[in-house]
Write an enzyme that holds these catalytic residues in place. Structure first.
Site, PDB file in Angstrom:
ATOM      1  CD  GLU A 203      -3.335   0.719   1.688  1.00 48.68           C
ATOM      2  OE1 GLU A 203      -3.519  -0.420   2.109  1.00 48.68           O
ATOM      3  OE2 GLU A 203      -4.212   1.599   1.689  1.00 48.68           O
TER       4      GLU A 203
ATOM      5  CD  GLU B 143      -4.723  -0.442   8.744  1.00 48.75           C
ATOM      6  OE1 GLU B 143      -4.083  -1.520   8.759  1.00 48.75           O
ATOM      7  OE2 GLU B 143      -5.241   0.027   7.719  1.00 48.75           O
TER       8      GLU B 143
HETATM    9  C1  RAM Z   1      -6.528   2.056   4.278  1.00 50.89           C
HETATM   10  C2  RAM Z   1      -5.335   2.904   4.367  1.00 50.89           C
HETATM   11  C3  RAM Z   1      -5.534   4.253   4.962  1.00 50.89           C
HETATM   12  C4  RAM Z   1      -6.951   4.705   4.964  1.00 50.89           C
HETATM   13  C5  RAM Z   1      -7.754   4.095   3.875  1.00 50.89           C
HETATM   14  C6  RAM Z   1      -9.194   4.512   3.868  1.00 50.89           C
HETATM   15  O1  RAM Z   1      -6.307   1.037   3.341  1.00 50.89           O
HETATM   16  O2  RAM Z   1      -4.352   2.206   5.066  1.00 50.89           O
HETATM   17  O3  RAM Z   1      -5.037   4.336   6.260  1.00 50.89           O
HETATM   18  O4  RAM Z   1      -6.950   6.099   4.853  1.00 50.89           O
HETATM   19  O5  RAM Z   1      -7.697   2.713   3.901  1.00 50.89           O
END
Ligand code: RAM
Length: 926
Positions: free
Chosen positions: A510, A774
């Site tokens: 990503e 996250e």
């Molecule tokens: C995830 C990303 C990011 C976020 C989006 C919507 O895949 O890691 O942190 O902003 O989604």
């Protein structure tokens, strides 16, 4: 440590002293393409009340010709000025000095320099060159008897070289080479102007040029390509010289994000180089060595190099001496292919480059069977390893896999990397000792699993930390070691994700410049480091990605495969980021550069939502992403619509664009009214009744005055009912502590900060985290890891509580109306901590706050830079008994008492250092 990450410190002098002179926010930059560059300085003084009254800036060429003199300018607020002298000429060094006169007539001065770049695309002479790709096997076939490398369809990195002659007189005239034998006459200098479509590493006569990593960095190469400038004077030798390069795919033609395509799918099929070496001779002549068809190229021993997949060095294919004079480049070398000579998109990089910022020693190395070892660096980070391997037979293979965590069996956990292989391979060439460090990849990891070495000593493997060299500016510490660890984890989240662009994460497939992640974390980032130039660079990508009808994207640089249309809170970053940068750095130019994009965004949302409730064109609507308690989407969206409109109006007002300010001001008020009508009951309940709903409404000023206390009470109630606990996602998380604090409930903010059950900030730290996760529940004992499809252990968004550590816990902030720290707000929130301190190197100079409490006494120390003032809130049970430097506050120089609030003395102070003592606020009033 190659980079220069260090805390900048204010100078301790007696009188007023300018220091930290910067041009375009960079120290002594080479390659400034801005024609009206910003020249800035900070101020220090050892005298209380010292304040600047006048400044004067003079700029001259190296030959001493003055090109600008501001004259004495009476502007006590100024700590920068935009150059507006004679037109700057390309590739020229300018020296400048600033003299600051204090109110008492004493002066302080300092000098620096900057060098212009090419200034215009038309100045370039070089061609884009590349290797004849028909010479490369796309799938690199295994050598006789060896196991095939993983086939990602990746291509080898290539080498390019050319030779040129320098005569003896040219060399000895170079001041950098022979400082002691300086020849008379004009100085000789050598500058390399270079960029690539792909990643480049330049070498000159066997030496690496510069220390930038992953250059030229990631931009949307269809719109803009950055170039770098290197001073290579000291590397030029007499006789034959060799200018050489290695080119790799990088973002240009490698894997990017979760889009499985590569090689041409994103930007191009194969990397290309563009470089000009300018040699200024003593007699005034200039020789230019540019990339053209005379270069020779060959596949390098790097069989592939990819940001996501990793890198493979096959040293059997090395051609030692290729980058030095005296090398015969006949065998296997081909003439370079010229692919074009277009220069329109090339501009000087504005951000400090990515560098190898520090080394992390291996904390433990454990043999996990046969020739396999597991290395723990003790810290999750972005970068790669440097490995010293000995005694390998030619063709022996060492494989390094990377991961952020171990599974319950103690094995490397890589499921959460998704398709990112993050595996580096060394194939030995037969040297007794080989130092292996990948050049064109990076990984997000704490652990490395090394296979292929019978023994591995901890001293032979090192973690190399990569990130943009944004000068570290802040520091925070307090009496709770858990909170300190949280602060460190927040800082590591920033380091790990400021790699060319602000990314969401450094490990999986990503690593994109997600807009919301950046905007929610920005206030914290700005306190940790000087990120002005870094974000100004990224904002060019944000604006570049905006559609012609004003729609910002979700990621910048824009990427195919990621829904383009900016979601609420994501697209809004195009407004919120410039606004916050203006507040932090006080530079109106940031607003100037972005205002049109801001108004276009607001117009876009408005056009599709004429009833002012943002329901249409919401992109992928991520709402309050990853929130345990979801907030209704329309609430989130409309709140952001109001916020962006309001900030656009304020930006226009600051720039003196009155009509625009009025138009968006009026629109903003209508949206606020609509928000209240649609989403707020007469009792002050916000639709959905979630923490984030109240946080957005309170923080963005969306409630009628009389409902503010009710909403605040309801917010506090929700927080209490949750444990006390936090139930927000990305969009609410940075607001929780500041809003609770502003609502008179810093106690609840402290309770959240120090909670250790999930969801909380300290929970991950109790479970081995060294960076911010996250998700609140990335790992739960018994249950195990969250779904591997989306479970990064190094995302900074939830780390946006960092702002409140500085501003709340330590009390280091500026007043709401202040920009660039002209008026500080020192309002510490001790909670039940016993001490806390913060420092911050602001654009104006060093700010410090520090408080302790012991034996019933609270001691608060504050440093205010010259030209700034501070509103100081001294928390105490006895406002009447507050003293400063041993005397009653009323008698203290530089201190003006402005009132008392509940258990707080308020005063205003001028610049200087202050020591307040007061009765501990926990003591009852006498
Ligand atoms: C995830 C990303 C990011 C976020 C989006 C919507 O895949 O890691 O942190 O902003 O989604």
């Amino acid at each position: 440590m190659q980079g220069s990450e260090r805390l900048m410190t204010g100078h301790h002098t007696t009188g007023l002293a300018p220091y930290a002179l910067r041009c375009e926010r960079l120290a002594e930059p080479l390659g400034v393409d801005e024609r009206a560059p910003l020249l800035s300085w900070r101020l220090a003084s050892g005298r209380r009340g010292d304040a600047p009254a006048l400044y004067r800036v003079r700029v001259r060429t190296e030959a001493g010709e003055q090109v600008w003199d501001t004259g004495e300018v009476a502007d006590p607020a100024a700590v920068s000025v935009r150059y507006s002298g004679a037109p700057l000429t390309p590739r020229t060094r300018y020296r400048w000095e600033v003299v600051v006169t204090a109110e008492d007539g004493t002066t302080g001065q300092a000098g620096s320099w900057f060098e212009t770049g090419q200034l215009s695309p038309a100045a370039w002479q070089a061609c884009w060159i590349t290797h004849d790709t028909s010479d490369l096997d796309v799938v690199d076939a295994p050598e006789e008897g060896e196991v095939a490398l993983t086939d990602h369809g990746l291509q080898p990195a290539v080498r390019l070289r050319r030779t040129f002659e320098v005569t003896a007189s040219e060399v000895t005239a170079s001041p950098e080479v022979t400082a002691s034998r300086k020849a008379p006459g004009s100085p000789v200098r050598a500058r390399l102007y270079v960029t690539a479509r792909g990643l480049y590493e330049m070498r000159l006569n066997g030496h690496r040029v510069g220390d930038a990593e992953l250059a030229p960095g990631w931009t949307d190469y269809r719109d803009r390509i950055d170039y770098q400038v290197h001073d290579v004077t000291a590397l030029i030798g007499e006789g034959e010289n060799v200018l050489a390069a290695t080119l790799a795919d990088g973002w240009w033609s490698g894997f990017v994000g979760f889009d499985p395509r590569r090689s041409g799918a994103h930007y191009g099929a194969f990397p290309e180089l563009l470089a000009e070496l300018h040699l200024d001779h003593a007699n005034g002549d200039r020789k230019v060595i540019a990339t053209d068809g005379s270069w020779r190229t060959r596949r390098s021993p790097i069989r592939y190099a990819d940001l996501l997949m990793g890198e493979c060095h096959d040293l059997r294919r090395d051609t030692p001496g290729w980058d030095r004079p005296g090398f015969g480049d006949a065998d296997g070398w081909l003439p370079a292919m010229v692919t074009g000579a277009d220069h329109d998109l090339i501009t000087a990089a504005v951000a400090p480059p990515v560098r190898a910022m520090r080394d992390l020693p291996a904390r433990t190395v454990t043999r996990i069977g046969g020739d396999r070892h597991l290395v723990d660096f003790g810290q999750n980070f972005a970068g790669r390893v440097r490995l010293v391997a000995r005694g390998l037979t030619p063709g022996a293979r060492v494989t390094i896999r990377h991961g952020e965590a171990l599974d319950d069996d103690g094995a490397l956990y890589t499921d959460n990397l998704r398709t990112a292989d993050a595996t580096d391979v060394l194939i030995a060439g037969g040297d007794a000792e080989t130092v292996f460090e990948p050049r064109f990849t990076y990984h997000g990891f704490r652990y490395a699993e090394v296979t292929g070495l019978p023994a591995l000593d901890a001293a032979d493997i090192t973690g190399v930390v990569l990130h943009n060299d944004t000068p570290w500016a802040g520091d925070f510490a307090c009496s709770d070691p858990d909170v300190e660890r949280l602060y460190q984890a927040i800082c590591w989240g920033q380091r790990s994700n400021f790699v060319s662009v602000p990314t969401d994460c450094p490990q999986r497939d990503e690593r994109l410049g997600w807009l919301a992640d950046a905007q929610v974390f920005l206030p914290t980032a700005c306190l940790n480091a000087d990120v002005a130039a870094f974000f100004e660079g990224w904002l060019r990508e944000v604006r570049g990605a905006q559609s012609s009808d004003g729609c910002f994207t979700n990621v910048a640089p824009r990427l195919a495969g990621v829904a383009d249309e900016g979601a609420p809170g994501w697209g809004d970053a195009g407004v919120l980021v410039p606004w916050h940068l203006y507040q932090a750095y006080g530079d109106e130019r940031i607003l100037e550069r972005n205002l049109d994009a801001m108004t276009a965004w607001v117009d876009h949302v408005h056009r599709h939502n004429p009833d002012l409730v943002w329901r249409h064109r919401v992109g992928p609507h991520f709402a309050d992403w990853l929130a345990p308690a979801p907030t209704p989407r329309d609430v989130v969206a409309t709140a952001y619509f109001a916020r962006s409109t309001d900030l656009t109006a304020r930006a226009a007002e600051i720039l003196g664009r009155t009509e625009t300010a009025q138009r968006y001001g009026a629109l903003g008020r209508h949206i606020v009214k609509t928000f209240a009508e649609h989403f707020v009951t007469p009792e002050g309940v916000v639709a959905g009744d979630t923490q984030t709903g109240y946080l957005l409404a309170l923080a963005f000023g969306l409630l009628p005055e009389h409902l503010v206390p009710r909403a605040a009470e309801r917010l506090a109630g929700l927080v209490e009912a949750a444990g006390p606990g936090v139930t927000t996602g990305f969009l609410g998380v940075g607001l929780v502590a500041p809003v609770l604090d502003a609502c008179g409930r810093p106690d609840l903010a402290h309770a959240l900060l120090r909670r250790t059950d999930p969801p909380s900030w300290l929970y991950p730290l109790r479970h081995g985290a060294t960076t911010i996760w996250e998700r609140w529940d990335g790992y739960i004992p018994g249950r195990g890891f969250q779904a591997a499809a989306m479970n990064s252990f190094n995302h900074y968004a939830l780390g946006s509580i960092g702002e409140w550590l500085y501003q709340g816990v330590a009390g280091l902030a500026q007043t709401p109306g202040s920009a660039g720290y002209r008026e500080l707000l020192v309002r510490p929130r001790p909670g039940d901590l016993t001490w806390a301190r913060a420092s911050y190197e602001s654009v104006r100079g060093m700010i410090r706050t520090s408080w302790t409490r012991a034996d019933g006494v609270l001691r608060l120390e504050v440093s205010v830079p010259p030209g700034a003032t501070a509103i100081v809130h001294v928390p105490t049970g006895d406002p009447g008994g507050v003293r400063e430097s041993g005397v009653a506050v009323a008698d203290a120089t530089g201190v003006q008492v402005i009132g008392t609030e509940a258990r707080t003395l308020l005063c205003r102070v001028t610049s200087g250092n202050y020591r307040f003592t007061a009765a501990d606020p926990r003591l009852a009033a006498p």
